[in-house]
Design a protein around this motif. Structure first.
Motif, PDB file in Angstrom:
ATOM      1  N   UNK A  24       0.841  -1.197   0.000  1.00 21.34           N
ATOM      2  CA  UNK A  24       0.000   0.000   0.000  1.00 21.34           C
ATOM      3  C   UNK A  24       0.878   1.249   0.000  1.00 21.34           C
ATOM      4  N   UNK A  25       1.941   1.239   0.820  1.00 20.79           N
ATOM      5  CA  UNK A  25       2.837   2.390   0.855  1.00 20.79           C
ATOM      6  C   UNK A  25       3.522   2.627  -0.481  1.00 20.79           C
ATOM      7  N   UNK A  26       3.918   1.551  -1.164  1.00 21.27           N
ATOM      8  CA  UNK A  26       4.556   1.677  -2.469  1.00 21.27           C
ATOM      9  C   UNK A  26       3.610   2.305  -3.484  1.00 21.27           C
ATOM     10  N   UNK A  27       2.339   1.872  -3.471  1.00 17.95           N
ATOM     11  CA  UNK A  27       1.354   2.436  -4.398  1.00 17.95           C
ATOM     12  C   UNK A  27       1.156   3.926  -4.148  1.00 17.95           C
ATOM     13  N   UNK A  28       1.161   4.326  -2.872  1.00 15.97           N
ATOM     14  CA  UNK A  28       0.946   5.737  -2.549  1.00 15.97           C
ATOM     15  C   UNK A  28       2.168   6.564  -2.927  1.00 15.97           C
ATOM     16  N   UNK A  29       3.356   6.062  -2.587  1.00 19.47           N
ATOM     17  CA  UNK A  29       4.575   6.824  -2.884  1.00 19.47           C
ATOM     18  C   UNK A  29       4.816   6.964  -4.385  1.00 19.47           C
ATOM     19  N   UNK A  30       4.386   5.959  -5.147  1.00 23.00           N
ATOM     20  CA  UNK A  30       4.601   6.007  -6.594  1.00 23.00           C
ATOM     21  C   UNK A  30       3.540   6.818  -7.324  1.00 23.00           C
ATOM     22  N   UNK A  31       2.570   7.307  -6.604  1.00 24.77           N
ATOM     23  CA  UNK A  31       1.528   8.101  -7.234  1.00 24.77           C
ATOM     24  C   UNK A  31       0.426   7.281  -7.858  1.00 24.77           C
TER      25      UNK A  31
END
Length: 471
Positions: free
Chosen positions: A208-215
Motif C-alpha cells: 500500500x505504501x509503495x502504491x501511494x509513494x509512486x503516485x
C-alpha cells in the motif's frame, strides 16, 4: 493495550458488532435485549477502553459482508446507518454504485458503501487459518490448503495493486480514446478475525505504501466515504447468498438464544436495583447475554475447521443454559424437615427463603395446600444478596390430620425459582370434633344448671344434693 490506544488515537477508528455476531441471525431472533449489546454497546466499549471517540457511530460493518433486508431494517431501526458490504452483496447491476453511499430498496434509513470483494477474499486467505468469505463468488472458491502461504500472500499483494494499475491504464485509454474512465476509488477490507502473520501484515502495508509513494494511489480518510446520499442516487437490492446461510449461526444455537434471552429478561426484572451495591442487575446478567452473542459469532465459521467452531458455539450455548438454570436454582425456600406442628388452628408457619446470588431479588411465595388449610398470601418479599430471610406465613387449619403442603418461590411474573419444598403440617387443635365436644359440654352444663334452678324455685330438694345434705 497502550500501543493500541496510541494507534487508535491517531487513526480513523470505528466499532464493529459484538463478537462478529451473525446479524442475519440476530434479525431473525428479533430480541431487543440481544440487539442492543450486539449493535449499540460496542461503540461505548471501544471509546471507554481506548479513551477515544470513534470516527462514526452510524457505520456498521457486518462480519459476513452481506445483509438480508430484515437485518438491514434492524440496523436502521433507531436511526439512519451506513453498512460496509462487499460489492457482491448487491445485485450485479447495482455494483457500479462504487464506494459512495447508495440507499437500499425497501429498507428505510439504510445505505451501503461497498468494498472490493476480490481483494477482501485474497486478504482473508492469509495466515495460518485462511478463510473464504461468505460473499466470495462460487467460481472463485477453492481449497486454500492447495496453495502455500507465500502463494496466498502474492495473490493478496496482486489484488491490492490490481485496482491501482487498472485505473491508471483506464485513465491512459481515456486520454487517447475519450472513453469514460473506471471509478478511481476502492475500499479494501480484510476480515475482522484475521490470522495474517506479522510478516504478512508488513508486506501488505508495504505494498500500500509503495502504491501511494509512486503516485498510483492516494489515501483517503475513512470519513470521506460517507458523503450525503444525493437524491438521484440509484437504490440497490440486497441478495443474500446461500453460502452465508451455511456459514451462519446454526438452528440449534438460535433456538438456545431464543429460549434463554426471555428467561434472562424476566429474571433481571426480578432483581433489585440497589444504588449502594457495586453490582447492578444489568451487570450481573450481561455476561450471559454476551455469551449468547458469542455463540452466534461468525468467527471461525469460514476457516479450515468450521465444524469445530460450530461445536464450540453449541457448547457455549449449553453453558449459558446451565448458568441460567443455576441462577434460578440459587433462589429457593428451605425445607424445615420433619413434621411441622401448629399449636392452634391459626398458628403461623415459619419458613426460610435463601438467595445465593450476589444481587438482591424480589420473590413471591407460592403455596399448594388442600382445602382443609387456608394460607394467607404474604405478597412480594425482597431477599438480600447472598442471604436469607424468615417468612412468617399466616395459616388456618380445620383438620387434625397430617396435611402435606408444597411451598415454592417464584418471580413476580410467575417464573418458578429453586426447588419446591414439601412440608407436613399437623395441628394440636381438634377442629370440628373439638367444636362438637365443646358444644355438647356447654349444652349439658346449661341443662344441669337449669335443672337445679327449677328445683330451687319449687322448693324441692335437688336429688343431686341428697348425699351432700346427709354429710
Amino acid at each position: 493495550l497502550e500501543r493500541l490506544r496510541a494507534v487508535a488515537g491517531s487513526m480513523c477508528t470505528v466499532a464493529v458488532p459484538f463478537a462478529q455476531v451473525d446479524t442475519a441471525a440476530l434479525a431473525e431472533l428479533d430480541d431487543a435485549s440481544l440487539a442492543g449489546p450486539a449493535l449499540a454497546a460496542p461503540t461505548g466499549i471501544v471509546n471507554t477502553i481506548l479513551g477515544i471517540t470513534t470516527t462514526r457511530d452510524d457505520v456498521v460493518w457486518p462480519d459476513a459482508g452481506v445483509l438480508t433486508e430484515k437485518a438491514g431494517a434492524l440496523l436502521a431501526a433507531d436511526s439512519p446507518v451506513t453498512a460496509l458490504l462487499a460489492d457482491t452483496a448487491v445485485d450485479a447491476a447495482d455494483a457500479a454504485a462504487g464506494t459512495g453511499p447508495a440507499p437500499v430498496r425497501g429498507v428505510d434509513g439504510l445505505s451501503t458503501v461497498l468494498f472490493d470483494s476480490a481483494a477482501a477474499t485474497a486478504l482473508a486467505a492469509l495466515g495460518d487459518a485462511p478463510q473464504t468469505p461468505s460473499f466470495t463468488d462460487e467460481d472463485a472458491r477453492y481449497d486454500l490448503t492447495e496453495d502455500s502461504p507465500d502463494a496466498r500472500l502474492q495473490d493478496a499483494l496482486g489484488a491490492l495493486s490490481w485496482s491501482a494499475l487498472r485505473t491508471r491504464d483506464d485513465v491512459t485509454r481515456t486520454v487517447s480514446t475519450g472513453a469514460p474512465a473506471a471509478p478511481d476509488s476502492v475500499l479494501f477490507a480484510p476480515p475482522q478475525s484475521w490470522s495474517a502473520s506479522g510478516d504478512d501484515a508488513a508486506a501488505v502495508l508495504s505494498m500500500v505504501g509503495t502504491l501511494i509513494r509512486s503516485g498510483l494511489a492516494t489515501a483517503r480518510p475513512f470519513d470521506t466515504l460517507f458523503t450525503p446520499v444525493p437524491g438521484d442516487t440509484p437504490t440497490v437490492a440486497l441478495p443474500y447468498p446461500e453460502q452465508a446461510i451455511v456459514d451462519g449461526a446454526s438452528a440449534e444455537v438460535m433456538d438456545t438464544a431464543r429460549e434463554q434471552a426471555p428467561r434472562l429478561d424476566a429474571f433481571e426484572e426480578a432483581l433489585v436495583e440497589d444504588p449502594q451495591a457495586q453490582l447492578t442487575p444489568q451487570q450481573f446478567t450481561a455476561p450471559l447475554r454476551e455469551d449468547l452473542l458469542r455463540a452466534m459469532s461468525l468467527a471461525g465459521r469460514r476457516g479450515p475447521d468450521p465444524g469445530a467452531a460450530a461445536r464450540d458455539a453449541v457448547r457455549r450455548g449449553d453453558e449459558v443454559r446451565d448458568a441460567v438454570d443455576g441462577m434460578f436454582a440459587g433462589v429457593t425456600v428451605l425445607s424445615p424437615g420433619g413434621v411441622y406442628t401448629l399449636t392452634s388452628e391459626q398458628s403461623p408457619l415459619l419458613l426460610v427463603a435463601r438467595n445465593d446470588l450476589p444481587v438482591g431479588i424480589t420473590v413471591r411465595l407460592h403455596v399448594d395446600a388442600p382445602s382443609a388449610m387456608k394460607i394467607t398470601d404474604i405478597g412480594p418479599t425482597q431477599l438480600p444478596p447472598r442471604g436469607s430471610r424468615t417468612l412468617t406465613v399466616p395459616a388456618q387449619i380445620s383438620d387434625s390430620r397430617k396435611i402435606g403442603v408444597e411451598f415454592a418461590l417464584t418471580t413476580e411474573s410467575g417464573l418458578p425459582l429453586g426447588t419446591p419444598t414439601n412440608v407436613t403440617v399437623r395441628s394440636n387443635a381438634y377442629g370440628q370434633v373439638l367444636a362438637i365436644v365443646t358444644g355438647c359440654a356447654g349444652a349439658l352444663l346449661l341443662f344441669l344448671a337449669g335443672r337445679r334452678l327449677l328445683h330451687r324455685f319449687r322448693g324441692e330438694p335437688d336429688p343431686a344434693d341428697e348425699g351432700y345434705e346427709k354429710q
